[in-house]
Scaffold this motif. Sequence first.
Motif, PDB file in Angstrom:
ATOM      1  N   PRO A 192     -18.483  19.383  -9.097  1.00 37.01           N
ATOM      2  CA  PRO A 192     -17.382  19.689  -8.711  1.00 37.01           C
ATOM      3  C   PRO A 192     -16.930  21.161  -9.048  1.00 37.01           C
ATOM      4  CG  PRO A 192     -16.886  18.017 -10.075  1.00 37.01           C
ATOM      5  CD  PRO A 192     -18.307  17.841  -9.864  1.00 37.01           C
ATOM      6  N   ALA A 193     -16.369  21.965  -8.407  1.00 42.19           N
ATOM      7  CA  ALA A 193     -15.928  23.569  -8.927  1.00 42.19           C
ATOM      8  C   ALA A 193     -14.817  23.982  -7.976  1.00 42.19           C
ATOM      9  CB  ALA A 193     -17.324  24.185  -8.600  1.00 42.19           C
ATOM     10  N   LEU A 194     -14.091  25.171  -8.994  1.00 45.31           N
ATOM     11  CA  LEU A 194     -13.133  25.458  -8.103  1.00 45.31           C
ATOM     12  C   LEU A 194     -13.429  26.640  -7.289  1.00 45.31           C
ATOM     13  CD1 LEU A 194      -9.995  25.269  -8.148  1.00 45.31           C
ATOM     14  CD2 LEU A 194      -9.848  27.285  -9.783  1.00 45.31           C
ATOM     15  N   GLY A 195     -13.595  26.369  -5.776  1.00 44.23           N
ATOM     16  CA  GLY A 195     -14.262  27.368  -4.928  1.00 44.23           C
ATOM     17  C   GLY A 195     -15.653  27.600  -5.105  1.00 44.23           C
ATOM     18  N   ARG A 196     -15.993  28.757  -5.267  1.00 48.54           N
ATOM     19  CA  ARG A 196     -17.400  29.134  -5.715  1.00 48.54           C
ATOM     20  C   ARG A 196     -17.892  28.866  -7.088  1.00 48.54           C
ATOM     21  NH1 ARG A 196     -19.208  32.320  -1.619  1.00 48.54           N
ATOM     22  NH2 ARG A 196     -21.131  32.653  -2.593  1.00 48.54           N
ATOM     23  N   GLY A 197     -16.926  28.482  -8.019  1.00 51.97           N
ATOM     24  CA  GLY A 197     -17.364  28.323  -9.172  1.00 51.97           C
ATOM     25  C   GLY A 197     -17.392  29.404  -9.855  1.00 51.97           C
ATOM     26  N   PHE A 198     -17.731  29.301 -11.355  1.00 53.90           N
ATOM     27  CA  PHE A 198     -17.852  30.198 -12.116  1.00 53.90           C
ATOM     28  C   PHE A 198     -19.231  30.409 -12.860  1.00 53.90           C
ATOM     29  CE2 PHE A 198     -13.518  29.375 -11.814  1.00 53.90           C
ATOM     30  CZ  PHE A 198     -12.570  30.683 -11.911  1.00 53.90           C
ATOM     31  N   ASN A 199     -19.720  31.380 -13.464  1.00 49.87           N
ATOM     32  CA  ASN A 199     -20.886  31.603 -13.927  1.00 49.87           C
ATOM     33  C   ASN A 199     -20.666  31.767 -15.476  1.00 49.87           C
ATOM     34  OD1 ASN A 199     -23.285  33.463 -15.002  1.00 49.87           O
ATOM     35  ND2 ASN A 199     -24.016  32.525 -13.372  1.00 49.87           N
ATOM     36  N   THR A 200     -21.353  31.023 -16.320  1.00 49.61           N
ATOM     37  CA  THR A 200     -21.295  30.947 -17.511  1.00 49.61           C
ATOM     38  C   THR A 200     -22.277  32.033 -18.478  1.00 49.61           C
ATOM     39  OG1 THR A 200     -22.720  29.121 -18.224  1.00 49.61           O
ATOM     40  CG2 THR A 200     -20.393  28.819 -17.616  1.00 49.61           C
ATOM     41  N   GLY A 201     -22.680  33.057 -17.731  1.00 54.56           N
ATOM     42  CA  GLY A 201     -23.623  33.822 -18.537  1.00 54.56           C
ATOM     43  C   GLY A 201     -22.701  34.870 -19.426  1.00 54.56           C
ATOM     44  N   VAL A 202     -21.551  35.111 -19.274  1.00 53.27           N
ATOM     45  CA  VAL A 202     -20.610  36.016 -19.910  1.00 53.27           C
ATOM     46  C   VAL A 202     -19.285  34.840 -20.059  1.00 53.27           C
ATOM     47  CG1 VAL A 202     -19.223  38.049 -19.949  1.00 53.27           C
ATOM     48  CG2 VAL A 202     -21.572  38.284 -19.232  1.00 53.27           C
TER      49      VAL A 202
END
Length: 744
Positions: free
Chosen positions: A279-289
């Motif tokens: 599950p994620a909020l919309g497109r979700g978030f990337n954790t590279g930064v």
Amino acid sequence: MMDVFDSTNVLIVPNLLFFLNLISLHDTEVVGVLGSSYQSEPRYLERDLLESRVREMEEENQQLRLQLSQSQVAAVQGQDGSYGNAQWVASADTGPEDGENTAEERSTQKGNHTTCARRPMVEKCELIHVACVCAGHNASRDVVTLVKSILFHRRNPLHFHFITDAVAHQILSSLFQSWMVPSVQVSFYDAEELKSEVAWIPNKHYSGIYGLMKLPLTKALPSDLTKVIVLDTDITFATDIAELWAIFRKFTDKQVIGLVENQSDWYLGNLWKNHKPWPALGRGFNTGVILLLLERLRRIGWEQMWRLTAERELMSMLSTSLADQDIFNAFIKQNPVLVHQLPCFWNVQLSDHTRSEQCYTEVSDLKVIHWNSPKKLRVKNKHVEFFRNLYLTFLEYDGNLLRRELFGCPSQPSADSLRSALEDLDEDDQCYDFRRERITVHRLHLYFLQYEYVPTDESVDITLVAQLSMDRLQMLEAICNHWEGPISLALYMSDAEAQQFLRYAQASDVLKHRKNIGYHIVYKEGQFYPVNLLRNIALRQANTPYVFLTDVDFLPMYDLYDYLRKSIVQLDLAHTKKALVVPAFETLRYRLSFPKSKAELLSMLDMGTLYTFRYHVWTKGHAPTNYAKWRTATTAYKVEWEADFEPYVVVRRDCPEYDQRFVGFGWNKVSHIMELDAQEYDFVVLPNAFMIHMPHAPSFDISKFRSSSSYRHCLTTLKEEFHQDLSRKYGAAALKYLTAERNI
């Protein structure tokens, strides 16, 4: 002209070229730009009249800009008096604060006016904290490019926090210690201690357990550390990291994590049939930064919250697909108020099938490039060549150039001591360059490629120790075919040459399958080839009780590895001070049918295919080996030290190191053998061992020795100083070396 000066409303006059292009426009259109004073002119202006008016208005505009800058200085000083100790961290092109409103700013310009917002400030010497999880040889190599890109742009002191395994800790600690970049601190945290925190989470991602270790950072990092920027190792910065650090000031009272939206469709669940992401909020978030407000995270109970989230989702998802990213997104889905969404150019993701191209319209928009694909430089993006070149710029950039001091910020004690040592040198000394070389600290990258050493059952294993530069690289495959045991090599290279070597090794069918070779890059610096420094680095990294000290342009006889191990036992090197001499020969032929036995070698010696090493140019170097006796010897025999003796030997790893004052050509091995003799090592020649020197072009250093009288003079001076030091160290017993030298 405006009667009242307003710092937020500035008359913007377009450039001359723009006005010249207006000549063909209707006069009413031009009036809208130039103002009412133009209405009294004829319908079509003469070109020189238009140019004159443009120049007048540009001069007026410059005066307005000057008044504006003075007004800003006065306003800032009036508020907090700290303007002189702070820096604006976003350029005028990036919009207010962190550049979030760049497009909005451009679209809200009205007429001749625009609105300028204040940008967040970072104190001049404010310390910026950066954390990375880095494990293994490959990640340790990749993170250097990230660090270079940060150092290139930075104007603030930095503190890097590395969560590492034992391999990465050894590599990175020696790298930063030798790099000696001013105003950079480094701390290490043992990844083993964090494994229990995340080992219970099934993970399908190629990063393995280390891909989950950002989750317990609040526990791993110091309790007094309040905020940190967390980065993947495959990140490249295109701007000052202080701009990213300044965004912390934009967080609301509730926000604790700063992230960029994911630019792929992964979390939308439409990549293939029955695709079911976490599950994620919309497109979700990337954790590279990631921006982490550690203090607030600890306060809200982050450790317990992410665990509960992971446990709940794993009941249906069974495992993570994208490691920590899945858990971060599931947590944010439940707690959206805690996330601060960063502009997408702070993490331009270059994996396939991403929306990264929507992140930027100009080069100036780019802040951080994220090579978040196993394919790295081969991803599908229409601008990938531009990104690739930017990445390669830092990959091959000379890291020595990043040793720039931050003026006005405190320097490290190590930098002060080096500066003091340089000041003690006499610049008028004819041998100044030689003496400076001795105190030069070379940047060092240990275990540049993957290394795996499995000790043998017996305690008699032996490592071949050598050094080389780029022009001897072709010898490596041949040596590997002749020596199956462990090897420790110091390679003297530039950053660009190190990458060429990497590609060479990865493409070689011989080298890519050999994991018992330790490649240690010593980066080029100074005027001379630091031959004895290289030998010492390779010697220190040997992991066996015994070492074979040789040069890379020699091929050992077949099965020498096994023969030496047997000789070590037979001659009891474990309990005696012996240096086993391996007789050296040479050929002038580039193609040689290598002898498979001593009998075959003697036959080639008689036919003139082989020669005793350097018999025609430097007989003294190996004459004490007594080749005449070796021809018929069936047992090992002892020989005495003589002046200029420089054999290749097998000794215990705890032998004395090479004297690093000798650089380039001359006396580098001679001085080492002399000290072995001073420590009462016996030189014992092995009757059935041999090695053959392969032909090659003369080195640059031997050419300098032959052509420069100054070079030869300084070598003589260094030899005399070495004799003096040897006498002080070993007393009267060392006088024989000085006597022998004078009798030559």
